[in-house]
Every structure is written in C-alpha cells, then in structure tokens.
Scaffold this motif. Structure first.
Motif, PDB file in Angstrom:
ATOM      1  N   ALA A 152       0.810  -1.230   0.040  1.00  0.00           N
ATOM      2  CA  ALA A 152       0.003  -0.112   0.082  1.00  0.00           C
ATOM      3  C   ALA A 152       0.786   1.287   0.197  1.00  0.00           C
ATOM      4  CB  ALA A 152      -0.937   0.083   1.324  1.00  0.00           C
ATOM      5  N   ASN A 153       2.113   1.250   0.836  1.00  0.00           N
ATOM      6  CA  ASN A 153       2.991   2.553   0.897  1.00  0.00           C
ATOM      7  C   ASN A 153       3.426   2.749  -0.572  1.00  0.00           C
ATOM      8  OD1 ASN A 153       2.470   3.148   3.458  1.00  0.00           O
ATOM      9  ND2 ASN A 153       3.858   1.727   4.194  1.00  0.00           N
ATOM     10  N   ILE A 154       3.920   1.726  -1.109  1.00  0.00           N
ATOM     11  CA  ILE A 154       4.189   1.494  -2.346  1.00  0.00           C
ATOM     12  C   ILE A 154       3.719   2.175  -3.448  1.00  0.00           C
ATOM     13  CG2 ILE A 154       5.496   0.211  -4.312  1.00  0.00           C
ATOM     14  CD1 ILE A 154       6.676  -1.513  -2.100  1.00  0.00           C
ATOM     15  N   VAL A 155       2.390   1.593  -3.533  1.00  0.00           N
ATOM     16  CA  VAL A 155       1.332   2.293  -4.437  1.00  0.00           C
ATOM     17  C   VAL A 155       1.005   3.766  -4.283  1.00  0.00           C
ATOM     18  CG1 VAL A 155      -1.070   1.781  -5.269  1.00  0.00           C
ATOM     19  CG2 VAL A 155       0.514  -0.163  -4.991  1.00  0.00           C
ATOM     20  N   GLU A 156       0.948   3.992  -2.975  1.00  0.00           N
ATOM     21  CA  GLU A 156       0.507   5.549  -2.767  1.00  0.00           C
ATOM     22  C   GLU A 156       1.560   6.311  -2.830  1.00  0.00           C
ATOM     23  OE1 GLU A 156      -0.681   4.933   1.157  1.00  0.00           O
ATOM     24  OE2 GLU A 156      -2.593   4.105   0.748  1.00  0.00           O
ATOM     25  N   GLU A 157       2.913   5.702  -2.896  1.00  0.00           N
ATOM     26  CA  GLU A 157       4.125   6.648  -3.047  1.00  0.00           C
ATOM     27  C   GLU A 157       4.110   7.088  -4.754  1.00  0.00           C
ATOM     28  OE1 GLU A 157       7.334   4.887  -1.357  1.00  0.00           O
ATOM     29  OE2 GLU A 157       6.995   5.465   0.812  1.00  0.00           O
ATOM     30  N   GLY A 207       1.391   7.292  -6.371  1.00  0.00           N
ATOM     31  CA  GLY A 207       0.337   8.019  -6.798  1.00  0.00           C
ATOM     32  C   GLY A 207      -1.006   7.341  -6.977  1.00  0.00           C
ATOM     33  N   GLY A 208      -0.895   6.251  -6.508  1.00  0.00           N
ATOM     34  CA  GLY A 208      -2.284   5.351  -6.669  1.00  0.00           C
ATOM     35  C   GLY A 208      -2.716   5.323  -5.257  1.00  0.00           C
ATOM     36  N   ARG A 209      -4.063   4.602  -5.308  1.00  0.00           N
ATOM     37  CA  ARG A 209      -4.745   4.162  -3.922  1.00  0.00           C
ATOM     38  C   ARG A 209      -4.846   2.745  -3.758  1.00  0.00           C
ATOM     39  NH1 ARG A 209      -8.044   8.040  -7.052  1.00  0.00           N
ATOM     40  NH2 ARG A 209      -8.505   9.956  -5.751  1.00  0.00           N
ATOM     41  N   TYR A 210      -4.849   2.437  -2.469  1.00  0.00           N
ATOM     42  CA  TYR A 210      -4.711   0.927  -2.267  1.00  0.00           C
ATOM     43  C   TYR A 210      -5.943   0.403  -1.435  1.00  0.00           C
ATOM     44  CZ  TYR A 210      -2.446  -3.727  -1.814  1.00  0.00           C
ATOM     45  OH  TYR A 210      -2.294  -4.933  -2.022  1.00  0.00           O
ATOM     46  N   VAL A 211      -6.367  -0.670  -1.619  1.00  0.00           N
ATOM     47  CA  VAL A 211      -7.709  -1.181  -0.651  1.00  0.00           C
ATOM     48  C   VAL A 211      -7.353  -2.605  -0.629  1.00  0.00           C
ATOM     49  CG1 VAL A 211      -9.841  -1.857  -0.494  1.00  0.00           C
ATOM     50  CG2 VAL A 211      -9.150   0.557  -1.310  1.00  0.00           C
ATOM     51  N   ASP A 212      -7.315  -3.247   0.573  1.00  0.00           N
ATOM     52  CA  ASP A 212      -7.182  -4.846   0.598  1.00  0.00           C
ATOM     53  C   ASP A 212      -8.748  -5.189   1.049  1.00  0.00           C
ATOM     54  OD1 ASP A 212      -6.499  -3.313   3.393  1.00  0.00           O
ATOM     55  OD2 ASP A 212      -6.635  -5.357   4.038  1.00  0.00           O
ATOM     56  N   ALA A 213      -9.246  -5.992   0.148  1.00  0.00           N
ATOM     57  CA  ALA A 213     -10.742  -6.485   0.188  1.00  0.00           C
ATOM     58  C   ALA A 213     -10.607  -7.766   0.065  1.00  0.00           C
ATOM     59  CB  ALA A 213     -11.618  -5.756  -0.663  1.00  0.00           C
ATOM     60  N   PRO A 214     -10.173  -8.717   0.671  1.00  0.00           N
ATOM     61  CA  PRO A 214     -10.366 -10.213   0.694  1.00  0.00           C
ATOM     62  C   PRO A 214     -11.897 -10.669   0.897  1.00  0.00           C
ATOM     63  CG  PRO A 214      -9.207  -9.537   2.829  1.00  0.00           C
ATOM     64  CD  PRO A 214      -9.475  -8.306   1.835  1.00  0.00           C
ATOM     65  N   VAL A 215     -12.178 -11.816   0.456  1.00  0.00           N
ATOM     66  CA  VAL A 215     -13.630 -12.090   0.437  1.00  0.00           C
ATOM     67  C   VAL A 215     -13.768 -13.561   1.259  1.00  0.00           C
ATOM     68  CG1 VAL A 215     -14.078 -10.733  -1.721  1.00  0.00           C
ATOM     69  CG2 VAL A 215     -13.382 -13.458  -1.790  1.00  0.00           C
ATOM     70  N   SER A 216     -15.136 -13.843   1.379  1.00  0.00           N
ATOM     71  CA  SER A 216     -15.486 -15.267   1.937  1.00  0.00           C
ATOM     72  C   SER A 216     -16.680 -15.418   1.242  1.00  0.00           C
ATOM     73  CB  SER A 216     -15.718 -15.133   3.315  1.00  0.00           C
ATOM     74  OG  SER A 216     -16.250 -16.423   3.860  1.00  0.00           O
ATOM     75  N   GLY A 217     -17.079 -16.781   0.860  1.00  0.00           N
ATOM     76  CA  GLY A 217     -18.124 -17.107   0.379  1.00  0.00           C
ATOM     77  C   GLY A 217     -17.925 -18.221  -0.594  1.00  0.00           C
ATOM     78  N   GLY A 218     -16.813 -18.542  -1.162  1.00  0.00           N
ATOM     79  CA  GLY A 218     -16.103 -19.313  -2.036  1.00  0.00           C
ATOM     80  C   GLY A 218     -16.574 -19.486  -3.567  1.00  0.00           C
ATOM     81  N   GLU A 219     -16.288 -20.367  -4.095  1.00  0.00           N
ATOM     82  CA  GLU A 219     -16.599 -20.182  -5.689  1.00  0.00           C
ATOM     83  C   GLU A 219     -17.995 -20.005  -5.937  1.00  0.00           C
ATOM     84  OE1 GLU A 219     -15.624 -22.771  -9.762  1.00  0.00           O
ATOM     85  OE2 GLU A 219     -15.801 -23.828  -7.954  1.00  0.00           O
ATOM     86  N   ALA A 220     -18.867 -20.508  -5.036  1.00  0.00           N
ATOM     87  CA  ALA A 220     -20.264 -20.277  -5.174  1.00  0.00           C
ATOM     88  C   ALA A 220     -20.587 -18.933  -5.214  1.00  0.00           C
ATOM     89  CB  ALA A 220     -21.113 -21.470  -4.208  1.00  0.00           C
ATOM     90  N   GLY A 221     -20.298 -18.432  -4.161  1.00  0.00           N
ATOM     91  CA  GLY A 221     -20.350 -16.868  -3.744  1.00  0.00           C
ATOM     92  C   GLY A 221     -19.992 -16.193  -4.706  1.00  0.00           C
ATOM     93  N   ALA A 222     -18.741 -16.577  -5.370  1.00  0.00           N
ATOM     94  CA  ALA A 222     -17.999 -15.667  -6.608  1.00  0.00           C
ATOM     95  C   ALA A 222     -18.868 -15.745  -7.658  1.00  0.00           C
ATOM     96  CB  ALA A 222     -16.513 -16.178  -6.916  1.00  0.00           C
ATOM     97  N   LYS A 223     -19.537 -17.053  -8.014  1.00  0.00           N
ATOM     98  CA  LYS A 223     -20.481 -17.001  -9.348  1.00  0.00           C
ATOM     99  C   LYS A 223     -21.727 -16.253  -9.055  1.00  0.00           C
ATOM    100  CE  LYS A 223     -18.920 -21.717 -10.727  1.00  0.00           C
ATOM    101  NZ  LYS A 223     -19.081 -23.002 -10.765  1.00  0.00           N
TER     102      LYS A 223
END
Length: 299
Positions: free
Chosen positions: A112-117, A119-135
C-alpha cells in the motif's frame, strides 16, 4: 448497467477470480484481464473482455480506474505489482489497486505504501463465500483502506458481493480474513473428526448432520462442507493447499504480534500434513478423507 464506462483491470482468473471477472463484465464494466496461464482468458475474451499481455499493460489500459488482483498468495501479489512488467511501472496517478486475494497483513501495508507513493490508492478487500459466492455475486467483502477509497470502489463491490464491511485502515481487511480462514480451517477439521467418530460408532451421518443442524453446533460449514463430506464430493471449490497457506499466514501473523495460539497452530500442522500426504488438490471438505485415511493401519 451499474458499471457502464467504468474501467476495471482484473489479474488472476482462478476458481474465484474467473467468476468475479465475469460478473464485472456482465455489469457492463470495460474489462481488461490478465492471467499467467493465458488460456484461462479465452472464455471472458469471447464475451467481450480485452486481454493484456502483462500486469503493466493492465495498469496502462485501466488508467485512473480500478485494478483488481485475485492471485494465489503473497509472493504472487508482490510479483504482479512490483515486477518489471508489474502493475507499478504502468500505474496511472489516481488509479485504485484492490487486492481481493488472501495476503499477508505486513506485505499488504508495505505494498500500500509503495502504491500510494507512486500516486495510486490501495484497498485490501479479501472475500469469503467460496466459488459459489463468487459465481452468484454474493461474496462477503472485508475491506481495509481509507474511507474515501472504500466509497470510491463501492460500485464495484456491489457487483461482486452482497455484504461489505469496512474493517479499518489498510491491512485490517486481511486481518479479518485471517480470522475467517482460521475459523474455517479449525471448524472443517473438527466437523470431519466428529463425523468420522459418529460413523465409527454406527450412526447414520445424514441423520447426525440433520440433528446437529438443529442445535448449537449448526453452522454454514456443517451445512455445506458436512454434506460434501457425507457425499464424498471433494471436487474443489477451495483447495486444501489454499487452506494450508491461510493457516500458515495466521500463525505468521500471531508470531508477529507475539500471541501464542495453540489450537490454531495445531490446525495449521494438520492442514500441512494433509497436503503432504498428497490430498492438497481436494476441496477443504476432503479433510474428511484425510481423517478417514489416517485411521487405516500403516504398513
């Protein structure tokens, strides 16, 4: 359509990434995709996605839009962002990088520090729900980042999931995912052992599961993975190798924050043993097979 004129780059078309990218395309995003195994891009390309040769090209094509990464582990994430042909050399000022895989908390904050330096923005957004939830576009999203950045990507998250929780600053999304995966790993293990015990005592496992689902032991894991265990349906929605990686990350984080977590450590060791015994490509519910095979006399 909700994402009309929204530029999205997507890196990593595995069990989770491919259906997530398909949902973005269906929501009318201007989608550019990349995967190390290029053949996995074919299906989405036929539906209108553009294919990039490198993560760098993804960043260049996406401009000030959203670059989503859903790769297998932390080293793959670092490579996709920081390598010569990674996202970083092609990053456009104002772009938002979103990690939706399961990655190290410490590495997340460093990236995140590297990306922000740059000029970008950084969000960590892991998910739960498995392949069924992804579909189904029904994932539970655990987000870490600045409130303004979370708000900026909400339209994308609305397509991918039906639950979004802003946990806190960058890295806390991954901290929540570590907790999620540790609970999943330990729970899958005890359900497998308990069903094996009931089976050995002569009980009908369908009726055991039905009874448990009506009591305090009821859980989503018992409902889904418990049924897969009974059916012997171990085609992966999420592989045991991934669960092993997640349990390792949990213990690494515990060591970094100086916590002793014996149950979590034992669960990690057992997932490692399962994979070492050649069962790593099974679904998490394949832990039942691991438990059952471990009872057989060793020759």
């Amino acid at each position: 359509m909700p994402l009309t004129d929204t530029k999205v780059g997507f890196i990593g078309l595995g069990l989770m990434g491919s259906p997530m990218a398909a949902n973005l395309l269906a929501a009318n995003a201007t989608l550019t995709i990349y995967n190390r195994t290029a053949s996995k891009c074919a299906g989405l390309a036929e539906k209108g996605a553009s294919v990039a040769a490198t993560p760098k090209e993804i960043a260049q094509c996406t401009g000030t839009g959203f670059i989503i990464l859903c790769v297998s582990d932390t080293p793959s994430l670092k490579a996709a962002i920081c390598d010569t042909n990674g996202v970083l050399p092609g990053l456009v000022h104002g772009a938002t990088v979103i990690d939706m895989g399961s990655s190290s908390v410490t590495a997340t904050r460093q990236l995140a520090n590297i990306v922000e330096e740059a000029g970008g923005r950084y969000v960590d957004a892991p998910v739960s729900g498995g392949e069924a939830g992804a579909k189904a576009g029904s994932l539970s999203i655990m987000a870490g980042g600045k409130p303004t950045d979370i708000e900026r990507v909400k339209s994308v998250f609305d397509v991918l999931g039906d639950s979004l929780t802003h946990i806190g600053p960058v890295g806390t999304g991954q901290a929540a995912k570590v907790a999620n995966q540790a609970i999943v790993g330990a729970t899958v293990g005890i359900i497998a052992e308990s069903l094996s015990l009931a089976k050995a005592a002569g009980a009908d496992l369908d009726r055991v599961r039905e009874a448990l689902m009506g009591g305090f032991a009821a859980s989503r894991i018992l409902e889904l993975h418990g049924q897969r265990m009974i059916d012997g349906a171990f085609t992966p929605g999420a592989r045991a190798t991934t669960q092993k990686k997640d349990m390792r990350q949990a213990i690494e984080l515990a060591e970094e924050v100086d916590l002793s977590l014996p149950l979590m450590r034992q669960s990690r060791d057992l997932w490692i043993k399962m994979v070492d015994e050649g069962l790593g490509d099974l679904d998490q519910s394949g832990y039942f097979q691991f438990v059952e095979s471990d009872q057989e006399p060793k020759t």
